[in-house]
Design an enzyme around this catalytic site. Sequence first.
Site, PDB file in Angstrom:
ATOM      1  N   THR A 152       0.873  -1.184   0.000  1.00 65.67           N
ATOM      2  CA  THR A 152       0.000   0.000   0.000  1.00 65.67           C
ATOM      3  C   THR A 152       0.909   1.232   0.000  1.00 65.67           C
ATOM      4  O   THR A 152       1.405   1.616  -1.041  1.00 65.67           O
ATOM      5  CB  THR A 152      -0.965  -0.036   1.201  1.00 65.67           C
ATOM      6  OG1 THR A 152      -0.215  -0.194   2.383  1.00 65.67           O
ATOM      7  CG2 THR A 152      -1.957  -1.154   1.061  1.00 65.67           C
ATOM      8  N   LYS A 178       3.634  -6.845   4.056  1.00 67.69           N
ATOM      9  CA  LYS A 178       3.414  -5.419   3.820  1.00 67.69           C
ATOM     10  C   LYS A 178       3.126  -4.744   5.163  1.00 67.69           C
ATOM     11  O   LYS A 178       2.661  -5.353   6.123  1.00 67.69           O
ATOM     12  CB  LYS A 178       2.257  -5.174   2.863  1.00 67.69           C
ATOM     13  CG  LYS A 178       0.927  -5.625   3.405  1.00 67.69           C
ATOM     14  CD  LYS A 178      -0.157  -4.579   3.296  1.00 67.69           C
ATOM     15  CE  LYS A 178       0.245  -3.258   3.831  1.00 67.69           C
ATOM     16  NZ  LYS A 178      -0.904  -2.436   4.275  1.00 67.69           N
ATOM     17  N   THR A 189      -1.841  -1.510   8.292  1.00 65.97           N
ATOM     18  CA  THR A 189      -2.133  -2.936   8.413  1.00 65.97           C
ATOM     19  C   THR A 189      -0.870  -3.713   8.109  1.00 65.97           C
ATOM     20  O   THR A 189      -0.123  -3.351   7.213  1.00 65.97           O
ATOM     21  CB  THR A 189      -3.233  -3.369   7.428  1.00 65.97           C
ATOM     22  OG1 THR A 189      -4.479  -2.899   7.910  1.00 65.97           O
ATOM     23  CG2 THR A 189      -3.307  -4.882   7.311  1.00 65.97           C
ATOM     24  N   GLU A 275       6.107   4.697   8.539  1.00 67.67           N
ATOM     25  CA  GLU A 275       5.785   5.989   7.916  1.00 67.67           C
ATOM     26  C   GLU A 275       6.604   7.125   8.494  1.00 67.67           C
ATOM     27  O   GLU A 275       6.568   7.386   9.693  1.00 67.67           O
ATOM     28  CB  GLU A 275       4.325   6.290   8.107  1.00 67.67           C
ATOM     29  CG  GLU A 275       3.502   5.370   7.235  1.00 67.67           C
ATOM     30  CD  GLU A 275       2.080   5.370   7.640  1.00 67.67           C
ATOM     31  OE1 GLU A 275       1.830   5.484   8.847  1.00 67.67           O
ATOM     32  OE2 GLU A 275       1.232   5.260   6.752  1.00 67.67           O
ATOM     33  N   ASN A 401       0.106  11.125   8.198  1.00 63.75           N
ATOM     34  CA  ASN A 401      -1.135  10.732   8.862  1.00 63.75           C
ATOM     35  C   ASN A 401      -2.067  11.884   9.164  1.00 63.75           C
ATOM     36  O   ASN A 401      -3.193  11.666   9.590  1.00 63.75           O
ATOM     37  CB  ASN A 401      -0.811   9.968  10.140  1.00 63.75           C
ATOM     38  CG  ASN A 401      -0.161   8.662   9.792  1.00 63.75           C
ATOM     39  OD1 ASN A 401      -0.725   7.889   9.030  1.00 63.75           O
ATOM     40  ND2 ASN A 401       1.027   8.427  10.314  1.00 63.75           N
ATOM     41  N   THR A 406      -8.445  13.130   0.337  1.00 64.54           N
ATOM     42  CA  THR A 406      -9.044  13.857  -0.782  1.00 64.54           C
ATOM     43  C   THR A 406      -9.331  12.884  -1.904  1.00 64.54           C
ATOM     44  O   THR A 406      -8.885  11.756  -1.882  1.00 64.54           O
ATOM     45  CB  THR A 406      -8.087  14.937  -1.306  1.00 64.54           C
ATOM     46  OG1 THR A 406      -6.772  14.390  -1.334  1.00 64.54           O
ATOM     47  CG2 THR A 406      -8.122  16.168  -0.440  1.00 64.54           C
TER      48      THR A 406
END
Lengths: 406, 406
Positions: A152, A178, A189, A275, A401, A406
């Site tokens: 992702t 992942k 996840t 992230e 985050n 959008t």
Amino acid sequence: MEELEILGGSIELPKGFLASGIFAGIKKSKKDVALIYSEKVANAAAVFTTNKVKAAPVLLDMKRIEKGIAQAIIINSGNANACTGEKGFEDAVNMAKKVSQLLKIDEENVLVCSTGVIGAPLPMEKVLKGIEAAAENLSTEGGYQAAEAIMTTDTFLKGVTAKFVIEGKIVTMTGFAKGSGMIHPNMATMLSFILTDASITKVALNKAFKETVDKTYNMISVDGDMSTNDTAVILANGEAQNKIIEEGTHEFDVFYKALEYVNKTLAKLIVKDGEGATKFMEVNVINAKTEKDARLAAKSIVNSNLVKTAIFGEDANWGRILAAVGYSGADFDASRVDIYLKSMKGEIKVCENGGYIFFDEALAKEILKEKEITVTVDMKAGEYSATSWGCDLSYDYVKINGSYRT
Amino acid sequence: MEELEILGGSIELPKGFLASGIFAGIKKSKKDVALIYSEKVANAAAVFTTNKVKAAPVLLDMKRIEKGIAQAIIINSGNANACTGEKGFEDAVNMAKKVSQLLKIDEENVLVCSTGVIGAPLPMEKVLKGIEAAAENLSTEGGYQAAEAIMTTDTFLKGVTAKFVIEGKIVTMTGFAKGSGMIHPNMATMLSFILTDASITKVALNKAFKETVDKTYNMISVDGDMSTNDTAVILANGEAQNKIIEEGTHEFDVFYKALEYVNKTLAKLIVKDGEGATKFMEVNVINAKTEKDARLAAKSIVNSNLVKTAIFGEDANWGRILAAVGYSGADFDASRVDIYLKSMKGEIKVCENGGYIFFDEALAKEILKEKEITVTVDMKAGEYSATSWGCDLSYDYVKINGSYRT
């Protein structure tokens, strides 16, 4: 090849496995449906999120894994099929049904995983067409494509293959995963799939998988939030033709060691791709009174926002580390704790017996400038230890985050 | 004045209390020693950090508060006297001893609080001289100066005064607090002091304080890290001359209500001053099966980094809220949960029965643009509710806590 041979980064499917990864249109342009298939029904084990809010495919798989066998796993990315009610559960069932029809296998032996946006219905028309394409594309070379299709916000593909010998037979074990990228605009996840051609009893497989998951995926932290979809699955189809591995044997230990290595490698890769992460941190808690104490302390440290921001800021702030141990629930004597910081640049003790000691601040700064930092907490209370892995907390974590969907 | 009268932001010392705040040189230029003194020995109650790593003054106070009385509190900011070993404990004892000599009161009735850098020895010469100055400056008007002297990275002073009547006697209750600014370069600490001239039994005071602390300070979160120094103390000296308040009476209820108001006001001010905070969030969990379930869920939401970054990003991301409830440990049925977002701009339901419902995204965006957001989670499972307060997680939080100490 007496010992464990590691093919880092490679995804070489074990004997009897096929896989594929295709683009079905759930995501805008990247691959989003993966299929894993074993020619023989495989022994299987799995662990799932302990979040009370579980995605539909998790609820389905928890039931199906009980019998300890599986033959295929269908995975989609781009939509988590979570918080989708009865319709979501039906969709998960129908994904499996489609696979069973195409591959002519028992529907009950198909597992389903999803990762992506929460609370939106699956675009089932696209998903079902995608499953057809995935089935058509199954190949013994398809591991890499499958690993791609489960990504992702991951910035790199996470895979590893190990080979080892069980009584003269070469056994292959490959894993890909992942996480813990944030599924824009929803949540992180972790999915992890381990495939092996080892022949191993269900009981031994289950024991080895659960124990090694506990030491690996359960010891990492990106942001402390737990997903509705986390799933790790292992399939062992026996095609290596080795004598069946049972608990309490030397062969079990070899298998266990390989599995721990594969899971640990994937767990660390997940953290490294956290992230916004700019630094990777390994925390070793040593000489704890019990294993539980060691684990609680190690997890608390990698979970602490204050430790994470200190690591980001290259700050030898041992007080935050000690305080995180203090509220971890671990039983320990703070006045005995020593703390060390280490990287390629060297190692220094920054805290002794729970208090300040003089240390070279310039060296500390050099050590913390590196990308990989090891924190060691010596409790001087017993013989148990635990290791956890985490990343720092950076501006980019907030940016990734905090951006409005959008 | 039949009801509770609130003097927001004011610190009006109750009868028989004196206080002072002075600059002793522990910090670079700001006030850093505060002294609180009751002319009469007061009934007292306190709660402390549950971190296993406790600062020296916390260890001292925990012992001294057992008898339920106190007459003075000496507080320094700029140095937490934490992780300082036996010398730190001696220093805390000597701070109290100095106060007892100057004020000619029992040493055992002096409490000590510290907040600031961890792991550095107290500059005792400066501290003891500061205590002399603080004793000389004691005054009935000194509440404001004391509140100033306990501040660290706080950007505003936090105080509130309430007045109420107990059987014809006017009772004053004033509170001031600091936190949760990060003590550069170490950790956040919350200190809170409540002074009242109410006459109340030790048992009733203790009950009212512990229960209201649980509903207020224990329901806020800035970053989820727990300090080594957190302390909240109440002194009740009886100088209002009211009939002594006992449990189970109407008067107890009046006192309890006032105390809950004062503690809640300070708790909310602490969160509003959270490091880097740009938004304030109130979370109401309603219709839970038990109070414990409501509390667990409410705390988990304000603690979640993903919820905090979503609020920062003005993102109506109800999936993160539901997931945080899911891993909170609360017992609930996800398929019954409704979630609402509210601010001055209006209120919308964003999740119904645990799943997606259509909502006006433009209105959601308007609502979330405000500085104060209310999240309501309706579990539809029982009659219990709980409220928690938190702030968002912003770039500035990372900046403040990630900057290397220099």
